[in-house]
Design a protein around this motif. Structure first.
Motif, short mmCIF file in Angstrom:
data_model
loop_
_atom_site.label_atom_id
_atom_site.label_comp_id
_atom_site.label_asym_id
_atom_site.label_seq_id
_atom_site.Cartn_x
_atom_site.Cartn_y
_atom_site.Cartn_z
N LEU A 1 42.41 32.98 45.47
CA LEU A 1 40.94 33.12 45.55
C LEU A 1 40.48 34.55 45.31
O LEU A 1 39.36 34.92 45.69
N ASN A 2 41.29 35.35 44.68
CA ASN A 2 40.95 36.73 44.36
C ASN A 2 40.39 36.81 42.94
O ASN A 2 40.85 36.10 42.04
N VAL A 3 39.39 37.67 42.73
CA VAL A 3 38.80 37.85 41.41
C VAL A 3 39.67 38.83 40.62
O VAL A 3 39.86 39.97 41.05
N PRO A 4 40.22 38.41 39.47
CA PRO A 4 41.09 39.29 38.68
C PRO A 4 40.41 40.61 38.33
O PRO A 4 39.25 40.63 37.92
N GLY A 5 41.13 41.70 38.52
CA GLY A 5 40.59 43.02 38.22
C GLY A 5 39.80 43.63 39.35
O GLY A 5 39.41 44.81 39.29
N HIS A 6 39.55 42.86 40.40
CA HIS A 6 38.80 43.36 41.56
C HIS A 6 39.51 42.90 42.83
O HIS A 6 39.13 41.90 43.44
N PRO A 7 40.54 43.60 43.24
CA PRO A 7 41.32 43.15 44.41
C PRO A 7 40.53 43.09 45.69
O PRO A 7 40.97 42.44 46.66
N GLU A 8 39.38 43.75 45.75
CA GLU A 8 38.57 43.73 46.96
C GLU A 8 37.58 42.57 47.00
O GLU A 8 36.85 42.39 47.98
N VAL A 9 37.51 41.76 45.92
CA VAL A 9 36.53 40.68 45.81
C VAL A 9 37.24 39.32 45.82
O VAL A 9 38.19 39.10 45.05
N PHE A 10 36.75 38.43 46.64
CA PHE A 10 37.24 37.05 46.72
C PHE A 10 36.07 36.11 46.49
O PHE A 10 34.90 36.46 46.71
N ALA A 11 36.36 34.89 46.04
CA ALA A 11 35.30 33.89 45.84
C ALA A 11 35.87 32.52 46.18
O ALA A 11 37.07 32.25 45.97
N CYS A 12 35.02 31.65 46.70
CA CYS A 12 35.46 30.31 47.08
C CYS A 12 34.26 29.37 47.08
O CYS A 12 33.11 29.78 46.96
N GLY A 13 34.55 28.07 47.21
CA GLY A 13 33.48 27.08 47.19
C GLY A 13 32.97 26.80 45.80
O GLY A 13 33.68 27.01 44.79
N ASP A 14 31.73 26.34 45.71
CA ASP A 14 31.15 25.95 44.42
C ASP A 14 31.02 27.12 43.45
O ASP A 14 30.89 26.91 42.25
N ALA A 15 31.03 28.34 43.96
CA ALA A 15 30.88 29.50 43.08
C ALA A 15 32.15 29.85 42.34
O ALA A 15 32.11 30.60 41.37
N ALA A 16 33.29 29.30 42.77
CA ALA A 16 34.57 29.73 42.24
C ALA A 16 35.27 28.63 41.45
O ALA A 16 35.27 27.46 41.85
N ALA A 17 35.90 29.03 40.34
CA ALA A 17 36.73 28.12 39.54
C ALA A 17 38.16 28.19 40.08
O ALA A 17 39.01 28.89 39.53
N VAL A 18 38.40 27.45 41.15
CA VAL A 18 39.69 27.53 41.83
C VAL A 18 40.69 26.61 41.13
O VAL A 18 40.44 25.40 40.99
N PRO A 19 41.84 27.13 40.70
CA PRO A 19 42.85 26.27 40.05
C PRO A 19 43.32 25.19 41.03
O PRO A 19 43.56 25.47 42.21
N ASP A 20 43.45 23.98 40.53
CA ASP A 20 43.92 22.86 41.34
C ASP A 20 45.43 22.77 41.20
O ASP A 20 45.94 22.21 40.23
N LEU A 21 46.16 23.32 42.15
CA LEU A 21 47.62 23.34 42.06
C LEU A 21 48.22 21.96 42.21
O LEU A 21 49.36 21.72 41.78
#
Length: 445
Positions: free
Chosen positions: A295-315
């Protein structure tokens, strides 16, 4: 709020939906004073969206589906406001409070859980004449509007106008639209029974419209068949393979050529990520912010995103994204909290992985359709499972919700207009800078 506490890092969570609430809740337990957790949200409550149709239908009182943020999130500082802009370089979120005052909040870690807004399609007249169904003001407005139209129809001298007033069109046969139509039909039938001089032969009419070949197109087919059967038995007209061509002040034109005279167009087509996501200028997938499995934003280790705002890979399903559902958002929030704490040196990061536990659709009364752990259920048993699931999933107000359900089963509903929300306060066009005062098919002032 401009400078983080000198001895403690600051974690800023934007949004208190399912993902944001669980993130803040998890951080309050994991960090316990080792970092400052700040939650930025326009309201002081978490809204339990799955029960919103029951608010619109008069089953639950509005406060039952709201959970106090200050009352349930210990060690979390709530800041009332709307995020307007995020400066990733300066690590600052610019926001506006409910009274219009601008400010900014600096952060050491940012969790973007801004959620979603109604998806508005380019159909003429929809933005002006439809009512959305994404938050508490819309549910309260809709309850008042339905009640008002039935009461006006009872004394209307023109038969065509009376019929239009008690006709309601729900667009979108997904989870929300199906429940709104199911509960709405029961609600209007109950309202009619209270009218002592209801015109003979006049009946409330509900239509559920969707371009898909069946209701609940994204869910299990057996679940959809059960819901379809309940809707039709109740008198809801299910119009699949059908779309809205135009909405006017007098009604809705469908693409099969029919014109439905109505004063109630309810828009439940779907959702899209909050516009704040696009404003960031970061890579998107399906309109959602690209993140790693942690849930980390690539290139920004201090930024995370989750929920409807995030394109979370479905493992669990490689190559796909996790669906935009409350079930995934809640669990992603817990994972985000764990990984943010790990980034501050407390614990170890983990990827998000979760299989669907099934879905439950409340169809009103004792009717429901559910498939917990893949086991298809219908009828009263499904109804009990559905309500039990909601009680277990709610982070508060369980006793009050259960009490309202018992009262609704034993006593007639109190159907009166509260007049708390005006139409211009619930604009469907979420990108409009100011809500326009319009007149139209929903009876908007």
């Amino acid at each position: 709020m401009t400078t983080p506490t000198r001895n403690r890092p600051r974690v800023l969570v934007v949004g208190a939906g399912f993902a944001g609430y669980q993130t803040a809740r998890g951080l309050s337990r994991l960090l316990r004073g080792r970092a400052e957790t700040v939650l930025l949200n326009p309201t002081d409550y978490f809204l339990y969206l799955p029960l919103l149709p029951q608010v619109a239908a008069g089953i639950l009182e509005p406060r039952r589906v709201t959970v106090s943020l200050p009352g349930t999130l210990r060690h979390v500082r709530l800041v009332l406001g709307q995020a307007d802009h995020i400066d990733l370089e300066d690590r600052t979120v610019h926001c506006t409070d409910p009274e219009g005052t601008s400010g900014k909040i600096r952060y050491d870690r940012l969790v973007l859980a801004a959620g979603s807004v109604s998806k508005l399609l380019p159909i003429p007249g929809v933005a002006q004449h439809a009512t959305g169904f994404r938050d508490l003001p819309e549910a309260l407005y809709l309850r008042d509007h339905i009640t008002r139209q039935i009461e006006l129809a009872a004394t209307e001298t023109d038969p065509d106008t009376a019929a239009a007033r008690c006709t309601f069109v729900v667009v979108g046969a997904g989870y929300t639209g199906t429940e709104v139509a199911a509960h709405g039909k029961m609600f209007t039938d109950a309202l009619v029974r209270e009218q002592s001089a209801w015109p003979r032969g006049l009946k409330p009419r509900w239509l559920l419209v969707d371009v898909a070949p069946r209701v609940l197109p994204g869910l299990d087919e057996r679940l959809a068949d059960t819901a379809d059967r309940v809707l039709r038995d109740r008198g809801v007209e299910v119009c699949t393979n059908t779309s809205v061509q135009e909405s006017t002040a007098d009604g809705v034109r469908l693409d099969d050529g029919r014109f439905i005279s109505t004063r109630g167009l309810i828009w439940c087509v779907g959702v899209r990520p909050d516009p704040l996501v696009e404003e960031l200028g970061l890579p998107l997938e399906q309109g959602r912010l690209v993140v790693t499995p942690e849930l980390n934003v690539p290139g920004h280790p201090e930024v995370f995103a989750c929920g409807d705002a995030a394109a979370v890979p479905d493992l669990a399903r490689p190559g796909r994204l996790t669906p935009m559902t409350a079930q995934h958002a809640s669990r992603q929030g817990k994972t985000a909290a764990r990984n943010v704490a790990a980034s501050l040196g407390h614990g170890h990061p983990v990827p998000y992985r979760h299989d669907d536990l099934g879905f439950a659709v409340d169809l009103g009364g004792v009717k429901a359709a559910a498939n917990p752990l893949g086991v298809p259920l219908s009828g009263p048993l499904a109804g009990a499972v559905t309500r039990g699931y909601h009680l277990a999933a709610m982070p508060g107000n369980r006793v009050r919700v259960a009490a309202d359900w018992l009262l609704d089963a034993a006593l007639p509903r109190q159907a009166v207009q509260l007049g708390l929300v005006r139409s211009w306060q619930v604009p469907l066009d979420t990108d409009a800078p100011e809500p326009a005062r319009v007149t139209g098919g929903t009876g908007k002032e």
